[in-house]
Design a protein around this motif. Structure first.
Motif, mmCIF file in Angstrom:
data_model
loop_
_atom_site.group_PDB
_atom_site.id
_atom_site.type_symbol
_atom_site.label_atom_id
_atom_site.label_comp_id
_atom_site.label_asym_id
_atom_site.label_seq_id
_atom_site.Cartn_x
_atom_site.Cartn_y
_atom_site.Cartn_z
ATOM 1 N N LYS A 1 -6.617 -54.892 25.099
ATOM 2 C CA LYS A 1 -6.552 -56.337 24.895
ATOM 3 C C LYS A 1 -7.832 -56.897 24.296
ATOM 4 O O LYS A 1 -7.872 -58.072 23.924
ATOM 5 C CB LYS A 1 -6.255 -57.048 26.219
ATOM 6 N N GLN B 1 -2.998 -48.916 33.884
ATOM 7 C CA GLN B 1 -3.223 -50.355 33.718
ATOM 8 C C GLN B 1 -4.554 -50.611 33.016
ATOM 9 O O GLN B 1 -4.660 -51.510 32.179
ATOM 10 C CB GLN B 1 -3.221 -51.050 35.082
ATOM 11 N N LEU C 1 -5.261 -52.693 29.640
ATOM 12 C CA LEU C 1 -6.200 -53.806 29.612
ATOM 13 C C LEU C 1 -7.244 -53.633 28.513
ATOM 14 O O LEU C 1 -7.596 -54.590 27.811
ATOM 15 C CB LEU C 1 -6.902 -53.928 30.971
ATOM 16 N N GLU D 1 -5.114 -59.955 34.868
ATOM 17 C CA GLU D 1 -5.143 -58.628 35.463
ATOM 18 C C GLU D 1 -6.586 -58.251 35.802
ATOM 19 O O GLU D 1 -7.494 -58.474 34.999
ATOM 20 C CB GLU D 1 -4.548 -57.586 34.516
ATOM 21 N N LEU E 1 -9.580 -55.988 36.046
ATOM 22 C CA LEU E 1 -10.085 -54.774 35.419
ATOM 23 C C LEU E 1 -10.775 -53.857 36.419
ATOM 24 O O LEU E 1 -10.636 -52.628 36.362
ATOM 25 C CB LEU E 1 -11.059 -55.143 34.297
#
Length: 260
Positions: free
Chosen positions: A86, A79, A83, A70, A72
């Motif tokens: 993570k 989203q 992220l 994904e 950033l």
């Protein structure tokens, strides 16, 4: 679920800086799962600036940062929040809150970002402290800890949400050689035991040789990556004379702009 050695971070054609000032350009690299990946170079070469772009504190002038598939840099707000969960981050100072106990510091991400029951948050924080060898210090305040213990507590807090990636900014800064070596062993153990990916900014050669699977070297003159590879390979076989001088601590590295 990621498989071993899968790419978890991809940086493409990154240009970073402030306004018209370009700090780094043409930055391209990948980081694999479970890898200890080190960003190094001399003072003023842009190591910390690059790190802040990788974790979303700064917005790149150009290019892309991909975290587990994904992007950033172009993520929407929702989203982006997903992220950011993570990965964990620790800063050079440790950034522990002095008014909170060590346990409360480690528990803070769970308090702010989860709906776990209180007993579960307490258990999780204690488990993390045990993992980094600080279970006995849970009720102490940061001011009561040594520098090495503060760094361990900061790593425990960075792992509170179970991230697969942890970014560390100068983790060995200010530590004596023995404490630094103990911290190196902890990082290696966490990487191998839990397949956590560590991205570390440092200039400590002893730590680099001990923990790094791969490194990239930044240069303030060329404002980009001038070498990438295993530390021992760069020390012995780099085609770039400045890189060999840096890794061998030769005096000419001072004038090259690569000496820390």
């Amino acid at each position: 679920m990621n498989s071993p050695h899968q790419t978890v971070i991809t940086v493409r054609n990154l240009k970073v800086g402030y306004g018209e000032t370009i700090i780094l350009h043409n930055i391209n690299f990948q980081v694999r799962q479970g890898e200890v990946f080190v960003i190094l170079g001399g003072s003023g070469c842009g190591k910390s600036t690059l790190l802040k772009n990788l974790i979303g504190l700064y917005t790149p002038l150009e290019g892309e940062v991909w975290i587990e598939g994904e992007e950033l840099t172009k993520a929407g707000e929702e989203q982006r929040r997903s992220l950011l969960r993570k990965f964990g981050v620790t800063y050079q100072s440790g950034a522990l809150f002095g008014s909170m106990s060590v346990l409360e510091n480690v528990r803070l991400p769970l308090d702010e970002l989860t709906a776990l029951a209180e007993p579960l948050k307490e258990m999780a924080a204690l488990a993390l402290l045990k993992l980094v060898g600080l279970a006995a210090a849970a009720g102490k305040f940061p001011s009561e800890l040594s520098g090495g213990m503060q760094k361990r507590a900061a790593i425990a807090r960075a792992m509170a949400l179970g991230p697969r990636i942890v970014f560390l900014d100068e983790p060995s800064a200010g530590l004596d050689p023995v404490t630094s070596a103990d911290l190196d062993r902890l990082i290696k153990e966490l990487a191998h035991r839990f397949s956590i990916t560590f991205v570390i900014v440092t200039h400590e050669l002893a730590s680099i040789y001990e923990i790094a699977d791969r490194v990239i070297m930044l240069d303030s003159h060329e404002r980009t990556i001038i070498e990438e590879g295993r530390p021992a390979d760069l020390r012995d076989r780099s085609a770039h004379p400045w890189v060999r001088r840096f890794f061998n601590r030769e005096p000419d590295a001072v004038t090259s702009g690569l000496h820390p």
